[in-house]
Enzyme design. Structure first.
Site, PDB file in Angstrom:
ATOM      1  CD  GLU A 191      -2.562  -1.795   0.383  1.00 38.35           C
ATOM      2  OE1 GLU A 191      -2.684  -1.108  -0.634  1.00 38.35           O
ATOM      3  OE2 GLU A 191      -3.141  -2.885   0.529  1.00 38.35           O
ATOM      4  CG  ASP A 330      -2.567  -2.283  -8.268  1.00 36.80           C
ATOM      5  OD1 ASP A 330      -1.568  -2.323  -7.532  1.00 36.80           O
ATOM      6  OD2 ASP A 330      -3.685  -1.876  -7.885  1.00 36.80           O
TER       7      ASP A 330
END
Length: 517
Positions: A191, A330
Site C-alpha cells: 500500500e 497495479d
C-alpha cells in the site's frame, strides 16, 4: 498528443506492483480462486510473455516489477497450477459453446475467445508448468526488468507489531531470493505505507530503495530521496503522469472503444461488450470490436509518451538538472481490468526509446544519480487521503483490534514454544503463518472500499481462529491435538514452506545489532 523524437533530459521509470491475497482453498466464486485465475490468464501470462519478447529483442532495464511473496507463492503452488490449467480449459469450452450459437454476435465472440483461450493454454503449457519461479529467474537473469520484493503476506506495515514487521520483511526478501535466484534490493512496500522510523528497518534488512506515493514527497517526485539519516532511497509516484492511465475519475480504460469489464454474457461468462459510454446501461452496450480498439491504443500510447516527455522537460527545468518521472500501477490493471492494457504496455515500452525518452528501473535511476537531499517522510500510503484511513478508520476498527490481539497472542506463544537454538516447531511455524494471513492489508481495504467486505471479514476471522486454536492447544501441551490442527490448517494455508518461527528471535537479534551500529 504528437511528439518529436529528439531526446529529452532525465529518465522514465515504469513500476508494476503484482499482488493478490492468498486465495487458494478459500472459496472459488464469486470471490476466491476465480480472482487468481482471471488475473493469471489476463495479466500475468501476457505481461511475462511481453518481457520474454523484449528480452529476446535485446531490450534491458525496461521496468521495475514487483511480485509480492504471497502472489508468487500462489503462482508456484501445485494446487493453483492444476486448477489454473482446468480454468483455462473451461474458458476454451465456454468459448466453444458460444462459437456454435445461432446468434451471429455470440458466434463471433466465441471464435475470438476460443483463439485467446487456446493461445493462453499453449503459453501456460510451454512456460508455466513449473510455476512462476523459473519465469522470475529468467526475467532477473535477462536484465529486462528489476524484480522488487516485499514482506510476507502483504501486511499494512505501520500498524503491525514492529517485531512481526521486521520478521515479515526479512522473510519476504529471503523468499524472493529462493524464487528469483537473487535477493531484491528494492521493495514495493504494501500500500506504499510508511511510518517514520521504518527507513531504519529497511536499512537493517538490506533494502536500498522503496516506493511511496507522490504526496508523501509533497508532490516533488523529480528525484529519489534518502530517508532520514539512512542511505535508503524513497521513490515517489508521479501522479500527473500515472493518472493519465488510471485515475479515480478518468483514464484510458474508460474509452468507449475498449472492452467493458463489468458486462458479461451470462450464458457463457464471456465479456461481449465495449464500454460504449459511461452512462450506457449494460443491455445497451455495443459489441466489442478489437479492430475499433486498436487505433485507440496507438493514440493512447502517443498521448502518454507526449505527457512523459513534457513532464521530463518541465521537471528538469524546474530543478535545474535531469529529472526523474516514475509511473506506477497495479499489474492487474493490464489485462484483467483493462483488456487492451498489455498491448498498450508493450507498444509503449518499445516506442519510448524511439521517442527520445530514456527508460530504466528504480535501481538504474539511483545508479544514474537521480537522487536529491535527504528528507523525513510523514505517515502515509497510496490509499484514499494518502494517509492510513483505509486501514485504520472507524469502519475497520474491529479488524485493527483483531490484528493487534492476534499478533500479541502469537508472539507470546512463539516465545514460550520456540527455543531459537533448539529444533524446529511446525506448530509455531503455522501459528506465525496464520497470523500473517490475518493481518493482510487486503481485508481492511476490501471492507473500506465495500468490495466483497463479507468475504474479507470472514477471511480475517478464519485465520485469527486458526491462530488462537493452535496457540491454545500448544500452550496446554496437547501435543497430538496441536499437531493435528497444524496439519489441517496447513492443507489450506501451505504457503511459505521455508517460514521458520525460530527466526523471529534471530531476525530481532540481528536487527538490534545493526541498529546499534
Amino acid at each position: 498528443m504528437s511528439h518529436p523524437d529528439s531526446p529529452v533530459p532525465g529518465q522514465f521509470v515504469l513500476v508494476l506492483h503484482s499482488h493478490l491475497p492468498w486465495l487458494a482453498n478459500h472459496g472459488r466464486w464469486p470471490v476466491g480462486e476465480e480472482w487468481l485465475y482471471q488475473s493469471w490468464a489476463a495479466s500475468y501470462l501476457p505481461v511475462f510473455a511481453m518481457l520474454r519478447r523484449l528480452a529476446d529483442d535485446g531490450y534491458s532495464d525496461m521496468l521495475s516489477l514487483g511480485i509480492t511473496p504471497v502472489l508468487a507463492a500462489q503462482l508456484d503452488d501445485p494446487h493453483c497450477a492444476a486448477s489454473m490449467y482446468e480454468w483455462l480449459a473451461d474458458w476454451q469450452l465456454r468459448a466453444t459453446e458460444a462459437a456454435v450459437a445461432t446468434d451471429t454476435q455470440r458466434r463471433e465472440l466465441g471464435a475470438r475467445e476460443y483463439r485467446s483461450a487456446s493461445a493462453a493454454l499453449a503459453d501456460f503449457e510451454s512456460h508455466w508448468r513449473h510455476g512462476a519461479a523459473p519465469m522470475l529467474r529468467r526475467v532477473a537473469a535477462s536484465g529486462v526488468a528489476e524484480i522488487l520484493g516485499g514482506p510476507l503476506a502483504h501486511p499494512f506495515a505501520p500498524l503491525l507489531d514492529p517485531r512481526l514487521r521486521r520478521f515479515s520483511l526479512a522473510e519476504g526478501l529471503a523468499d524472493a531470493a529462493l524464487r528469483c535466484g537473487t535477493r531484491p534490493r528494492g521493495i514495493w512496500a504494501p500500500e506504499c505505507a510508511f511510518a517514520p522510523g521504518m527507513e531504519a528497518e529497511y536499512a537493517a534488512a538490506g533494502v536500498g530503495h522503496f516506493m511511496v506515493d507522490g504526496p508523501t514527497l509533497h508532490g516533488d517526485t523529480a528525484l529519489a530521496r534518502p530517508v532520514g539519516d539512512t542511505d535508503v532511497l524513497a521513490f515517489g509516484r508521479d501522479l500527473s503522469v500515472s493518472y493519465r492511465v488510471w485515475s479515480p475519475k478518468s483514464g484510458y480504460p474508460g474509452h468507449p472503444a475498449y472492452r467493458d469489464f463489468h458486462t458479461y454474457d451470462h450464458a457463457t461468462g464471456l465479456k461481449p461488450a465495449r464500454v460504449t459510454g459511461k452512462t450506457v446501461a449494460a443491455k445497451d452496450k455495443k459489441p466489442y470490436d478489437p479492430q475499433r480498439a486498436d487505433p485507440v491504443i496507438d493514440r493512447h500510447v502517443d498521448d502518454f509518451i507526449g505527457h512523459v516527455r513534457h513532464r521530463l522537460v518541465e521537471e528538469s527545468a524546474r530543478i535545474g538538472r535531469p529529472a526523474l518521472v516514475v509511473a506506477a500501477f497495479d499489474t492487474e490493471l493490464f489485462g484483467h481490468w483493462w483488456h487492451e492494457g498489455p498491448i498498450w504496455l508493450e507498444r509503449l515500452l518499445r516506442r519510448l526509446p524511439e521517442a527520445g525518452v530514456r527508460v530504466g528501473t528504480l535501481a538504474s535511476a539511483a545508479a544514474n544519480g537521480h537522487t536529491g537531499a535527504a528528507v523525513g517522510l510523514p505517515p502515509s500510503s497510496w490509499g484514499s487521503g494518502k494517509d492510513w484511513r483505509v486501514w485504520e478508520g472507524p469502519q475497520v476498527s474491529h479488524l485493527v483490534q483483531l490484528n493487534a490481539e492476534v499478533s500479541a497472542t502469537a508472539l507470546d506463544a512463539v516465545d514460550k514454544l520456540v527455543d531459537p537454538r533448539g529444533g524446529r516447531s511446525r506448530v509455531a511455524d503455522q501459528i506465525v503463518r496464520e497470523t500473517l494471513l490475518t493481518v493482510s492489508s487486503d481485508w481492511p481495504f476490501m471492507v473500506s472500499k465495500d468490495t466483497a467486505a463479507d468475504y474479507a471479514v470472514r477471511r480475517a476471522h478464519t485465520h485469527a481462529h486458526a491462530t488462537r486454536e493452535l496457540v491454545d492447544a500448544a500452550l496446554r501441551s496437547h501435543v497430538g491435538q496441536a499437531e493435528q490442527l497444524r496439519r489441517n490448517w496447513s492443507r489450506a494455508d501451505n504457503l511459505f514452506a521455508d517460514l521458520d518461527a525460530r527466526r523471529l528471535h534471530t531476525t530481532e537479534a540481528l536487527s538490534t545489532r545493526r541498529r546499534s551500529h
